[in-house]
Scaffold this active site. Structure first.
Site, PDB file in Angstrom:
ATOM      1  N   CYS A  79       0.801  -1.224   0.000  1.00  0.00           N
ATOM      2  CA  CYS A  79       0.000   0.000   0.000  1.00  0.00           C
ATOM      3  C   CYS A  79       0.832   1.271   0.000  1.00  0.00           C
ATOM      4  CB  CYS A  79      -0.944  -0.002   1.195  1.00  0.00           C
ATOM      5  SG  CYS A  79      -0.100  -0.019   2.807  1.00  0.00           S
TER       6      CYS A  79
ATOM      7  N   HIS B 276      -1.234   1.042   7.069  1.00  0.00           N
ATOM      8  CA  HIS B 276      -1.883   1.184   5.771  1.00  0.00           C
ATOM      9  C   HIS B 276      -1.821   2.645   5.347  1.00  0.00           C
ATOM     10  CE1 HIS B 276      -4.378   0.101   2.380  1.00  0.00           C
ATOM     11  NE2 HIS B 276      -5.094   1.202   2.596  1.00  0.00           N
TER      12      HIS B 276
ATOM     13  N   ASP C 183      -7.654   4.757  -3.118  1.00  0.00           N
ATOM     14  CA  ASP C 183      -6.810   3.665  -2.643  1.00  0.00           C
ATOM     15  C   ASP C 183      -6.553   2.678  -3.771  1.00  0.00           C
ATOM     16  OD1 ASP C 183      -5.508   1.641  -1.248  1.00  0.00           O
ATOM     17  OD2 ASP C 183      -6.759   1.875   0.525  1.00  0.00           O
TER      18      ASP C 183
END
Length: 260
Positions: free
Chosen positions: A69, A109, A124
């Site tokens: 991520c 994250h 995202d």
């Protein structure tokens, strides 16, 4: 047009000279999800590099790799900034469904917070197979994409002030917690993501420092490769086959264009 802008567009197959607008971010996110795999191979091989703009470009664009991520969203953030958007990175904590609790690795994250016409949106491209594929407003409004339905609730948790919830298409019939994030702790320099990478590499409860995981979205669903299986979701139907050490590398190349 800068080096990152041109190279990123080429990597995801997006038009070189078309302006990136809020209206076509859905196309950008969709193509990014299909082109850039979510994967942890550099961690398992001990070849992680310091998070920087130069290293992200080298790894994901020049070497055609994917990332986790903080790498994928770090690169997306830089691309958006270069195209004139106002955006920051934020830290989140993923919800563990098996444990019914927040991840023990803490704020590991990273996602993108975009500011547009007085509103805030979450973007995202680094949440594995759970990608919204559209900007998700922080107003609580539910938005849908080919991958499912998503919404963000203003909810105070030990780790943030907002909560992403999701119903992944063909998988969830009710809202599931994705992650909580802190909209006030803004990151504007990708180097601030290095402690996040360090935790993921070293933490005993990290899900990404033990076994390989490679996944990306496709036009029909998604495909996931582990050390023991290859799973394809095509129009809601699951096709799973066993993988050996010998066929792992072949599948990695065939489905993700990656080398061991």
């Amino acid at each position: 047009m800068g080096e990152l802008n041109i190279a990123f567009r080429k990597r995801i197959g997006f038009f070189e000279h078309e302006p990136i607008t809020f209206a076509n971010l859905e196309m950008v996110l969709s193509r990014t999800a299909q082109a850039l795999p979510f994967e942890n191979l550099s961690i398992l091989s001990g070849k992680t590099k310091e998070i920087s703009e130069k290293n992200l470009i080298r790894k994901i664009i020049l070497h055609n790799e994917g990332g986790l991520c903080y790498e994928l969203n770090g690169l997306l953030y830089l691309f958006l900034i270069e195209n004139g958007f106002k955006a920051v990175l934020v830290r989140g904590v993923v919800y563990s469904e098996p444990d019914q609790d927040w991840s023990r690795t803490g704020q590991t994250h990273a996602a993108v917070l975009l500011f547009h016409q007085g509103e805030k949106y979450l973007l995202d491209t680094g949440f594995g197979g759970n990608l919204p594929l559209v900007p998700v407003p922080l107003t609580g409004e539910a938005v849908s994409s080919p991958n499912g339905t998503f919404r963000i609730k203003r909810e105070k948790t030990p780790y943030g002030d907002y909560l992403l919830e999701m119903k992944i298409k063909h998988k969830h019939t009710y809202w599931k917690k994705g992650y909580t994030f802190d909209s006030k702790l803004e990151i504007t320099n990708v180097s601030e993501l290095n402690p996040m990478q360090e935790t993921i590499v070293q933490h005993p409860d990290s899900a990404f420092n033990k076994k390989p995981l490679v996944t990306r979205l496709t036009e029909q669903g998604n495909i996931t490769l582990t050390s023991t299986s290859l799973t394809e979701w095509i129009d809601g139907k699951e096709n799973k086959q066993k993988i050996s050490k010998e066929t792992f590398g072949q599948s990695l190349k065939k489905y993700f264009n990656l080398e061991i």
